[in-house]
Design a protein around this motif. Structure first.
Motif, PDB file in Angstrom:
ATOM      1  N   LYS A   1      42.450  46.676  37.691  1.00 42.32           N
ATOM      2  CA  LYS A   1      41.651  46.733  36.477  1.00 42.32           C
ATOM      3  C   LYS A   1      40.875  45.446  36.241  1.00 42.32           C
ATOM      4  CE  LYS A   1      44.544  50.135  34.109  1.00 42.32           C
ATOM      5  NZ  LYS A   1      45.343  50.434  32.888  1.00 42.32           N
ATOM      6  N   LEU A   2      41.334  44.354  36.826  1.00 41.99           N
ATOM      7  CA  LEU A   2      40.616  43.083  36.700  1.00 41.99           C
ATOM      8  C   LEU A   2      39.417  43.017  37.634  1.00 41.99           C
ATOM      9  CD1 LEU A   2      43.631  40.594  36.540  1.00 41.99           C
ATOM     10  CD2 LEU A   2      42.109  41.212  34.660  1.00 41.99           C
ATOM     11  N   ILE A   3      39.465  43.773  38.727  1.00 38.02           N
ATOM     12  CA  ILE A   3      38.398  43.697  39.724  1.00 38.02           C
ATOM     13  C   ILE A   3      37.065  44.162  39.142  1.00 38.02           C
ATOM     14  CG2 ILE A   3      37.577  44.727  41.882  1.00 38.02           C
ATOM     15  CD1 ILE A   3      40.413  44.614  42.907  1.00 38.02           C
ATOM     16  N   GLY A   4      37.086  45.157  38.236  1.00 35.59           N
ATOM     17  CA  GLY A   4      35.855  45.708  37.685  1.00 35.59           C
ATOM     18  C   GLY A   4      34.987  44.664  36.986  1.00 35.59           C
ATOM     19  N   PRO A   5      35.509  43.997  35.927  1.00 38.67           N
ATOM     20  CA  PRO A   5      34.706  42.962  35.265  1.00 38.67           C
ATOM     21  C   PRO A   5      34.305  41.828  36.204  1.00 38.67           C
ATOM     22  CG  PRO A   5      36.607  43.564  33.926  1.00 38.67           C
ATOM     23  CD  PRO A   5      36.782  44.242  35.245  1.00 38.67           C
ATOM     24  N   PHE A   6      35.183  41.493  37.136  1.00 39.93           N
ATOM     25  CA  PHE A   6      34.896  40.424  38.090  1.00 39.93           C
ATOM     26  C   PHE A   6      33.800  40.845  39.065  1.00 39.93           C
ATOM     27  CE2 PHE A   6      36.111  39.024  42.445  1.00 39.93           C
ATOM     28  CZ  PHE A   6      35.677  37.716  42.337  1.00 39.93           C
ATOM     29  N   LYS A   7      33.825  42.115  39.495  1.00 37.68           N
ATOM     30  CA  LYS A   7      32.861  42.605  40.486  1.00 37.68           C
ATOM     31  C   LYS A   7      31.441  42.594  39.933  1.00 37.68           C
ATOM     32  CE  LYS A   7      32.118  44.703  44.507  1.00 37.68           C
ATOM     33  NZ  LYS A   7      30.697  45.049  44.414  1.00 37.68           N
TER      34      LYS A   7
ATOM     35  N   LEU B   1      36.828  35.482  51.232  1.00 40.57           N
ATOM     36  CA  LEU B   1      36.398  34.744  50.049  1.00 40.57           C
ATOM     37  C   LEU B   1      36.464  35.604  48.793  1.00 40.57           C
ATOM     38  CD1 LEU B   1      33.413  32.701  51.483  1.00 40.57           C
ATOM     39  CD2 LEU B   1      35.687  31.886  50.902  1.00 40.57           C
ATOM     40  N   VAL B   2      36.185  36.888  48.907  1.00 44.37           N
ATOM     41  CA  VAL B   2      36.330  37.782  47.756  1.00 44.37           C
ATOM     42  C   VAL B   2      37.801  37.877  47.350  1.00 44.37           C
ATOM     43  CG1 VAL B   2      36.113  40.171  46.971  1.00 44.37           C
ATOM     44  CG2 VAL B   2      34.249  39.111  48.252  1.00 44.37           C
ATOM     45  N   ARG B   3      38.685  37.994  48.337  1.00 42.27           N
ATOM     46  CA  ARG B   3      40.125  38.037  48.036  1.00 42.27           C
ATOM     47  C   ARG B   3      40.587  36.731  47.396  1.00 42.27           C
ATOM     48  NH1 ARG B   3      38.922  42.280  48.510  1.00 42.27           N
ATOM     49  NH2 ARG B   3      39.650  43.959  49.881  1.00 42.27           N
ATOM     50  N   PHE B   4      40.018  35.629  47.854  1.00 38.76           N
ATOM     51  CA  PHE B   4      40.386  34.333  47.288  1.00 38.76           C
ATOM     52  C   PHE B   4      39.972  34.253  45.820  1.00 38.76           C
ATOM     53  CE2 PHE B   4      39.177  29.700  46.826  1.00 38.76           C
ATOM     54  CZ  PHE B   4      40.475  29.268  46.619  1.00 38.76           C
ATOM     55  N   ALA B   5      38.760  34.681  45.511  1.00 39.18           N
ATOM     56  CA  ALA B   5      38.299  34.666  44.123  1.00 39.18           C
ATOM     57  C   ALA B   5      39.136  35.605  43.260  1.00 39.18           C
ATOM     58  CB  ALA B   5      36.820  35.062  44.061  1.00 39.18           C
ATOM     59  N   GLU B   6      39.500  36.772  43.809  1.00 43.15           N
ATOM     60  CA  GLU B   6      40.370  37.693  43.073  1.00 43.15           C
ATOM     61  C   GLU B   6      41.724  37.062  42.793  1.00 43.15           C
ATOM     62  OE1 GLU B   6      40.543  41.181  45.436  1.00 43.15           O
ATOM     63  OE2 GLU B   6      38.550  41.903  44.881  1.00 43.15           O
ATOM     64  N   ALA B   7      42.259  36.340  43.771  1.00 43.72           N
ATOM     65  CA  ALA B   7      43.550  35.681  43.583  1.00 43.72           C
ATOM     66  C   ALA B   7      43.474  34.624  42.491  1.00 43.72           C
ATOM     67  CB  ALA B   7      44.020  35.049  44.897  1.00 43.72           C
TER      68      ALA B   7
ATOM     69  N   ILE C   1      41.448  34.649  39.900  1.00 45.55           N
ATOM     70  CA  ILE C   1      41.346  35.325  38.602  1.00 45.55           C
ATOM     71  C   ILE C   1      42.703  35.900  38.194  1.00 45.55           C
ATOM     72  CG2 ILE C   1      40.338  37.324  37.440  1.00 45.55           C
ATOM     73  CD1 ILE C   1      37.771  36.777  38.887  1.00 45.55           C
ATOM     74  N   TYR C   2      43.395  36.521  39.141  1.00 45.94           N
ATOM     75  CA  TYR C   2      44.724  37.082  38.825  1.00 45.94           C
ATOM     76  C   TYR C   2      45.671  35.964  38.394  1.00 45.94           C
ATOM     77  CZ  TYR C   2      48.990  39.825  39.282  1.00 45.94           C
ATOM     78  OH  TYR C   2      50.183  40.463  39.026  1.00 45.94           O
ATOM     79  N   GLN C   3      45.625  34.839  39.089  1.00 48.00           N
ATOM     80  CA  GLN C   3      46.490  33.711  38.727  1.00 48.00           C
ATOM     81  C   GLN C   3      46.126  33.177  37.350  1.00 48.00           C
ATOM     82  OE1 GLN C   3      46.601  30.595  41.632  1.00 48.00           O
ATOM     83  NE2 GLN C   3      48.029  29.333  40.461  1.00 48.00           N
ATOM     84  N   ALA C   4      44.824  33.122  37.035  1.00 51.42           N
ATOM     85  CA  ALA C   4      44.405  32.644  35.718  1.00 51.42           C
ATOM     86  C   ALA C   4      44.919  33.555  34.611  1.00 51.42           C
ATOM     87  CB  ALA C   4      42.875  32.558  35.658  1.00 51.42           C
ATOM     88  N   VAL C   5      44.861  34.875  34.828  1.00 55.49           N
ATOM     89  CA  VAL C   5      45.364  35.818  33.825  1.00 55.49           C
ATOM     90  C   VAL C   5      46.877  35.691  33.685  1.00 55.49           C
ATOM     91  CG1 VAL C   5      45.583  38.264  33.234  1.00 55.49           C
ATOM     92  CG2 VAL C   5      43.440  37.407  34.175  1.00 55.49           C
ATOM     93  N   ALA C   6      47.586  35.523  34.811  1.00 59.44           N
ATOM     94  CA  ALA C   6      49.041  35.348  34.752  1.00 59.44           C
ATOM     95  C   ALA C   6      49.408  34.056  34.017  1.00 59.44           C
ATOM     96  CB  ALA C   6      49.620  35.346  36.165  1.00 59.44           C
TER      97      ALA C   6
END
Length: 293
Positions: free
Chosen positions: A149-155, A225-231, A233-238
């Motif tokens: 669900k986080l990928i959508g706004p990030f994408k 690099l996309v996976r890195f950016a996702e990681a 963002i996920y870490q920031a939310v956590a």
């Protein structure tokens, strides 16, 4: 001076409030432990993928990914604002919003435009009050961050960066330090900053080899690099969720303690008022008896 009945009603009201804040404190303490454990579990993954990306950035492959190329003129910036959905967590959201407002003013003075993605209801309301263009949003996060669900706004912002509509991308959140301290952070996501790509001597020795890319360097590095950016963002939310529960537990404990102090003060006022009333009644009785005598 208020009557004893009014004071009793106020004491009862404060007691009911204290029951609520005490219950919220216990709930936040329970959720805080789970949120902190989730945050600590994501950190090793973030460190490992950071090392891989840092090595790729320094390996000088035949392909230079756009996520690593810094643009000369910054005309538009994308902001991902991570806040909570609910309040009652002290100054957590206020501190993040104040830090972001300072950055807004700094960039606006240079003529930079903003495009924002809001994660959390409080941040969405803040951006709307500032009339910032909100291109995507995700509210009602729940107690556990969900990457799909986080990928959508990030994408949405990733596509805008790839199309050249924004030149930088930042994420704003509260970093968990300890139970009593959380600090607001404004971190650059794209292009990847030097802070993300720094390696210690031990890490350089551990990642001293080079890579073979299959099917090709461009496909592998872009996906990584996309996976890195996702990681990130996920870490920031956590981190923000752990900060939220910690701040709420501390705020509710302070509210419970203040309610107890207020109850004690009201009880003292009630006793004095009641004592004054009894003394007055006794004086009237004695005065009446003296008059009859």
């Amino acid at each position: 001076m208020p009557s004893t009945k009014e004071i009793r009603v106020k004491i009862k009201s404060v007691q009911n409030t204290r029951k609520i804040t005490k219950a919220m404190e216990m709930v936040a303490a329970s959720k805080m432990r789970k949120a902190q454990e989730r945050m600590r579990q994501i950190r090793p993954y973030g460190d490992k993928i950071r090392n891989i990306v840092a090595h790729l950035a320094q390996a000088n492959p035949e392909y230079k990914p756009p996520f690593l190329v810094r643009r000369e003129h910054v005309k538009a910036v994308g902001i991902i604002l991570v806040t909570t959905d609910k309040g009652l967590c002290g100054g957590l959201n206020t501190n993040v919003q104040r830090a972001l407002l300072g950055r807004f003013r700094e960039l606006a003075a240079k003529g930079v435009k903003f495009h924002a993605a809001a994660i959390g209801n409080k941040g969405l309301g803040f951006l709307q009050r500032l009339n910032v263009a909100v291109v995507s949003q995700y509210v009602h996060l729940g107690d556990r961050p969900q990457l799909e669900k986080l990928i959508g706004p990030f994408k949405v912002l990733i596509d805008m960066y790839a199309d050249g509509r924004i030149d930088e991308m930042h994420i704003v959140y509260s970093r968990f330090i300890n139970t009593m301290k959380q600090e607001p952070v404004i971190e650059q996501l794209l292009p990847l900053s030097a802070a993300h790509l720094e390696q210690s001597e031990e890490e350089r020795r551990a990642y001293a080899w080079d890579y073979l890319y299959e099917p090709d360097a461009q496909s592998v590095i872009d996906a990584l690099l996309v996976r890195f950016a996702e990681a990130l963002i996920y870490q920031a939310v956590a981190e923000n969720m752990a900060s939220e529960q910690s701040a709420r537990m501390v705020a509710m404990k302070a509210a419970s303690d203040n309610a107890k102090k207020l109850i004690d003060e009201l009880q003292l006022v009630y006793n004095k008022t009641r004592q004054a009333g009894i003394t007055k009644e006794i004086s009237e009785i004695v005065g009446g008896a003296a008059a009859l005598a």
